[in-house]
Write an enzyme that holds these catalytic residues in place. Sequence first.
Site, mmCIF file in Angstrom:
data_model
loop_
_atom_site.group_PDB
_atom_site.id
_atom_site.type_symbol
_atom_site.label_atom_id
_atom_site.label_comp_id
_atom_site.label_asym_id
_atom_site.label_seq_id
_atom_site.Cartn_x
_atom_site.Cartn_y
_atom_site.Cartn_z
ATOM 1 N N LYS A 144 0.828 -1.210 0.000
ATOM 2 C CA LYS A 144 0.000 0.000 0.000
ATOM 3 C C LYS A 144 0.859 1.256 0.000
ATOM 4 C CE LYS A 144 -4.277 -1.817 1.837
ATOM 5 N NZ LYS A 144 -4.974 -2.271 3.031
ATOM 6 N N LYS A 225 -6.919 -8.789 -14.634
ATOM 7 C CA LYS A 225 -7.719 -9.173 -13.479
ATOM 8 C C LYS A 225 -8.711 -8.055 -13.141
ATOM 9 C CE LYS A 225 -7.456 -10.223 -8.621
ATOM 10 N NZ LYS A 225 -6.766 -10.209 -7.389
ATOM 11 N N LYS A 228 -11.120 -3.036 -8.696
ATOM 12 C CA LYS A 228 -11.596 -1.651 -8.560
ATOM 13 C C LYS A 228 -10.543 -0.664 -9.021
ATOM 14 C CE LYS A 228 -12.566 -1.935 -4.206
ATOM 15 N NZ LYS A 228 -12.904 -3.255 -3.726
HETATM 16 P P1 ATP Z 1 -8.412 -3.177 -5.045
HETATM 17 O O1 ATP Z 1 -8.337 -2.714 -6.484
HETATM 18 O O2 ATP Z 1 -8.554 -2.063 -4.051
HETATM 19 O O3 ATP Z 1 -7.367 -4.200 -4.701
HETATM 20 P P2 ATP Z 1 -10.265 -5.218 -5.656
HETATM 21 O O4 ATP Z 1 -11.318 -4.842 -6.624
HETATM 22 O O5 ATP Z 1 -9.089 -5.987 -6.184
HETATM 23 O O6 ATP Z 1 -9.817 -3.905 -4.921
HETATM 24 P P3 ATP Z 1 -10.222 -6.461 -3.111
HETATM 25 O O7 ATP Z 1 -10.827 -5.638 -2.016
HETATM 26 O O8 ATP Z 1 -8.744 -6.474 -3.296
HETATM 27 O O9 ATP Z 1 -10.926 -6.023 -4.489
HETATM 28 O O10 ATP Z 1 -10.717 -7.951 -3.003
HETATM 29 C C1 ATP Z 1 -11.786 -8.406 -2.202
HETATM 30 C C2 ATP Z 1 -11.888 -9.898 -2.402
HETATM 31 O O11 ATP Z 1 -12.262 -10.188 -3.762
HETATM 32 C C3 ATP Z 1 -10.563 -10.635 -2.164
HETATM 33 O O12 ATP Z 1 -10.840 -11.859 -1.517
HETATM 34 C C4 ATP Z 1 -10.021 -10.855 -3.555
HETATM 35 O O13 ATP Z 1 -9.197 -11.994 -3.634
HETATM 36 C C5 ATP Z 1 -11.299 -11.034 -4.367
HETATM 37 N N1 ATP Z 1 -11.103 -10.573 -5.746
HETATM 38 C C6 ATP Z 1 -10.919 -9.295 -6.149
HETATM 39 N N2 ATP Z 1 -10.809 -9.204 -7.482
HETATM 40 C C7 ATP Z 1 -10.903 -10.477 -7.964
HETATM 41 C C8 ATP Z 1 -10.876 -11.058 -9.272
HETATM 42 N N3 ATP Z 1 -10.735 -10.309 -10.365
HETATM 43 N N4 ATP Z 1 -11.009 -12.390 -9.378
HETATM 44 C C9 ATP Z 1 -11.171 -13.155 -8.273
HETATM 45 N N5 ATP Z 1 -11.213 -12.678 -7.018
HETATM 46 C C10 ATP Z 1 -11.093 -11.355 -6.849
HETATM 47 MG MG MG Z 2 -7.258 -6.345 -4.932
#
Ligand code: ATP
Ligand code: MG
Length: 356
Positions: A144, A225, A228
């Site tokens: 982070k 992938k 957000k």
């Molecule tokens: P950030 O961009 O802030 O990392 P994010 O959209 O990747 O946010 P997270 O908060 O990191 O979301 O993830 C929340 C949960 O969703 C975690 O358990 C993560 O492994 C899962 N996850 C997030 N994106 C994916 C994806 N594209 N495929 C599978 N699992 C996902």
């Molecule tokens: Mg993430």
Amino acid sequence: MPGDRRPPLDSPRAGSYIGRMPSAERHGSPKPERDLSGIQPSGELHLGNYFGAIQQHLELQHEHPGEAFFFIANYHALTTTRDRELLRQRTLDVALDYLALGLDPEKAVLFRQSDVPEVCELSWLLATVTPVSLLEKGVSYKEKVQRGIPASAGLLTYPLLMAADILIYRATVVPVGEDQVQHIEFTRDMAGFFNNAYGRGEEILHLPVARFSPGKKVPGLDGQKMSKSYGNTITIFEEGKSLEKKVMGIKTASIPLGEPLDPETDTVFALYRLVATPDEVEEMARRYRSGAIGFGQAKKELLEKLDAHFAEARERRRALVANLDRVEEILAEGARRARAIARETLDRCRDAVGIL
Ligand code: ATP
Ligand code: MG
């Protein structure tokens, strides 16, 4: 913990446990397990979150009915959010989303982290026995900071609060994805430090095990992938024109109509696979390979499947939005149940250290 032999962290297998196995699985004993999942209210949930995590989390309520705890991590979110209205809204949104997606308040305990302020006190007690050097090894902290988030003390000590969250409810099983394995190791370490310092041979804080449950990796609109922070998401409750625009805009290879398409490398197909039946997936793969379908048509069919898959959840969410009192009631009941357990654990700890 003395004599504790932990397996290496590098490559846990799906469904494998990190730490000891839960007692029910070891002895076939009826002792109830309690699992705990935390959800950060950090923005709208997307298909990656759903198929990668939420779906597996929600299954736990059937595995451990009455003992599946879900908390909305709004204290944690303060390390990255400074907008009070946004935080309030997002916290409520997580509750609405989970309830709409099938969280059953009869089987699961849903609450806001901040409704149990006891975790902050436990987190302090843990801080007094935890070396700074352990926190400095935090992968998520380093990541982070690298991404430009200011290195506040809160960000560094995040694992202390996370450990307190787990330990205070005496969770036995914590489902984790790849990125959280280290946090569970930290939690077990911290519980061990505390027990060693104050337990006089007894286990005051229960060491949880992590259950490694990786979901499917879901690609986003651009094929990377879905995330957000990459701005390539399809959110779970998106519908109508906005959903259509996103689906029609999914990046695909430029292959003339009538030519065979490769389902294995295509994002539209990867998403279709998540929401269609195995027979439908097989049929779609056949049409891809034979050139019988173009990307435009595949996108239309994906759109229909997404609409059908989430139709009920959308309906439930609308009903919940129209009845926010009920949502508050569920959160209050969850907090009541969670807080009673937290109070008990904290009192044992206060007693052990000599402040009760
Ligand atoms: P950030 O961009 O802030 O990392 P994010 O959209 O990747 O946010 P997270 O908060 O990191 O979301 O993830 C929340 C949960 O969703 C975690 O358990 C993560 O492994 C899962 N996850 C997030 N994106 C994916 C994806 N594209 N495929 C599978 N699992 C996902
Ligand atoms: Mg993430």
